[in-house]
Design a protein around this motif. Structure first.
Motif, PDB file in Angstrom:
ATOM      1  N   CYS A   1      -2.163   5.010 -34.681  1.00 19.49           N
ATOM      2  CA  CYS A   1      -2.670   3.790 -35.310  1.00 19.49           C
ATOM      3  C   CYS A   1      -3.438   2.962 -34.266  1.00 19.49           C
ATOM      4  O   CYS A   1      -3.160   3.024 -33.070  1.00 19.49           O
ATOM      5  CB  CYS A   1      -1.504   2.995 -35.878  1.00 19.49           C
ATOM      6  SG  CYS A   1      -2.001   1.511 -36.793  1.00 19.49           S
TER       7      CYS A   1
ATOM      8  N   ASP B   1      -3.238  -0.129 -33.892  1.00 20.85           N
ATOM      9  CA  ASP B   1      -2.426  -1.299 -33.535  1.00 20.85           C
ATOM     10  C   ASP B   1      -2.445  -1.553 -32.027  1.00 20.85           C
ATOM     11  O   ASP B   1      -2.151  -0.663 -31.229  1.00 20.85           O
ATOM     12  CB  ASP B   1      -0.989  -1.061 -34.026  1.00 20.85           C
ATOM     13  CG  ASP B   1      -0.142  -2.324 -33.985  1.00 20.85           C
ATOM     14  OD1 ASP B   1      -0.065  -2.955 -32.911  1.00 20.85           O
ATOM     15  OD2 ASP B   1       0.446  -2.676 -35.022  1.00 20.85           O
TER      16      ASP B   1
ATOM     17  N   GLY C   1      -3.403   2.929 -39.466  1.00 21.98           N
ATOM     18  CA  GLY C   1      -2.558   3.732 -40.348  1.00 21.98           C
ATOM     19  C   GLY C   1      -2.472   5.193 -39.944  1.00 21.98           C
ATOM     20  O   GLY C   1      -1.886   5.996 -40.674  1.00 21.98           O
TER      21      GLY C   1
ATOM     22  N   HIS D   1       4.120   4.415 -36.367  1.00 19.43           N
ATOM     23  CA  HIS D   1       4.988   3.446 -35.692  1.00 19.43           C
ATOM     24  C   HIS D   1       5.648   2.531 -36.702  1.00 19.43           C
ATOM     25  O   HIS D   1       5.225   2.455 -37.862  1.00 19.43           O
ATOM     26  CB  HIS D   1       4.169   2.609 -34.704  1.00 19.43           C
ATOM     27  CG  HIS D   1       3.142   1.721 -35.356  1.00 19.43           C
ATOM     28  ND1 HIS D   1       3.308   0.362 -35.495  1.00 19.43           N
ATOM     29  CD2 HIS D   1       1.943   2.008 -35.918  1.00 19.43           C
ATOM     30  CE1 HIS D   1       2.238  -0.154 -36.108  1.00 19.43           C
ATOM     31  NE2 HIS D   1       1.394   0.824 -36.364  1.00 19.43           N
TER      32      HIS D   1
ATOM     33  N   CYS E   1       4.141  -1.164 -39.237  1.00 19.97           N
ATOM     34  CA  CYS E   1       2.716  -0.823 -39.322  1.00 19.97           C
ATOM     35  C   CYS E   1       2.042  -1.676 -40.400  1.00 19.97           C
ATOM     36  O   CYS E   1       2.424  -1.634 -41.574  1.00 19.97           O
ATOM     37  CB  CYS E   1       2.539   0.658 -39.645  1.00 19.97           C
ATOM     38  SG  CYS E   1       0.793   1.148 -39.735  1.00 19.97           S
ATOM     39  N   GLY E   2       1.056  -2.454 -40.008  1.00 21.18           N
ATOM     40  CA  GLY E   2       0.363  -3.338 -40.941  1.00 21.18           C
ATOM     41  C   GLY E   2      -0.390  -2.588 -42.021  1.00 21.18           C
ATOM     42  O   GLY E   2      -0.456  -3.041 -43.174  1.00 21.18           O
TER      43      GLY E   2
HETATM   44 ZN    ZN Z   1      -0.127   0.636 -37.672  1.00 22.75          ZN
END
Ligand code: ZN
Length: 209
Positions: A64, A66, A89, A117, A120-121
């Motif tokens: 991801c 992130d 994602g 992870h 995760c948004g």
């Molecule tokens: Zn994520």
């Protein structure tokens, strides 16, 4: 403090076996999680050496985007060690799959890791629904099948996010396994694929073995 190359982290120059690559990643993550990362060689000499000799990454990592989980940091690796494909994602599409295939087929990385992870948004957005403007919708749509699988299994409450993160990782492992280029490498025994999940609180990566 004296600066000498002997104090740098130095992995084996060529890592050919998936087992050795996985062991190096596990060791690196243990160092990271314990707050004992090694000093990485980012010198001009090292950069020039990588240009002259070419890159020989020990693993391709799909993770991801992130900002809290840069693969080089959490696996305690340096320049030339990891071929990283990052997308919110950790989902795959034609461009990202092309990058993965390049890393394993052309650069001969012996290990392919699909790493998700917790918290995760992108997964949260897919579970919660709502507005996904612009091209963000394409990311959400790629995770949606995993949301459907988890919802239909009867999982409820906040644990749904954790389950979707896991299922999404497994779905992407299945997708890379379907690539003809990757199938050939798997058949030859020169590549292994493994799912993994990073826990932000502990700093530890759990491999789906
Ligand atoms: Zn994520």
């Amino acid at each position: 403090m004296p600066i000498g190359t002997e104090s740098y982290y130095q992995r084996p120059d060529i890592v050919k076996s998936p087992e050795e690559a996985l062991a190096l990643l596990k060791e690196g993550n243990q160092r990271f999680a314990a707050g004992q990362t090694l000093r990485q060689n980012v010198s001009e000499e090292k950069r020039n050496s990588l240009v002259a000799n070419g890159q020989k990454p020990l693993a391709v990592i799909v993770s991801c985007s992130d900002s809290r989980l840069p693969p080089e940091l959490i696996f305690d690796q340096g320049l030339g060690d990891l071929f990283v494909v990052r997308v919110a994602g950790n989902v795959l599409g034609p461009l990202t799959m092309g990058s993965v295939e390049y890393g394993v087929e052309h650069l001969h990385a012996p290990l392919l890791v699909i790493m998700g992870h917790n918290h995760c948004g992108a997964v949260k957005a897919s579970v919660d629904g709502g507005d996904a403007p612009g091209s963000i919708g394409a990311i959400v749509a790629r995770i949606k099948p995993s949301v459907d699988i988890v919802r239909s299994s009867g999982v409820e409450g906040d644990s749904i996010y954790d389950h979707v993160e896991d299922i999404n990782i497994k779905a992407m492992v299945a997708e890379v396994q379907a690539s003809p280029i990757i199938q050939e490498l798997l058949h030859q025994g020169s590549l292994s694929i493994i799912g993994a999940k990073y826990c932000q609180e502990t700093g530890k990566v759990t491999f789906f073995e």
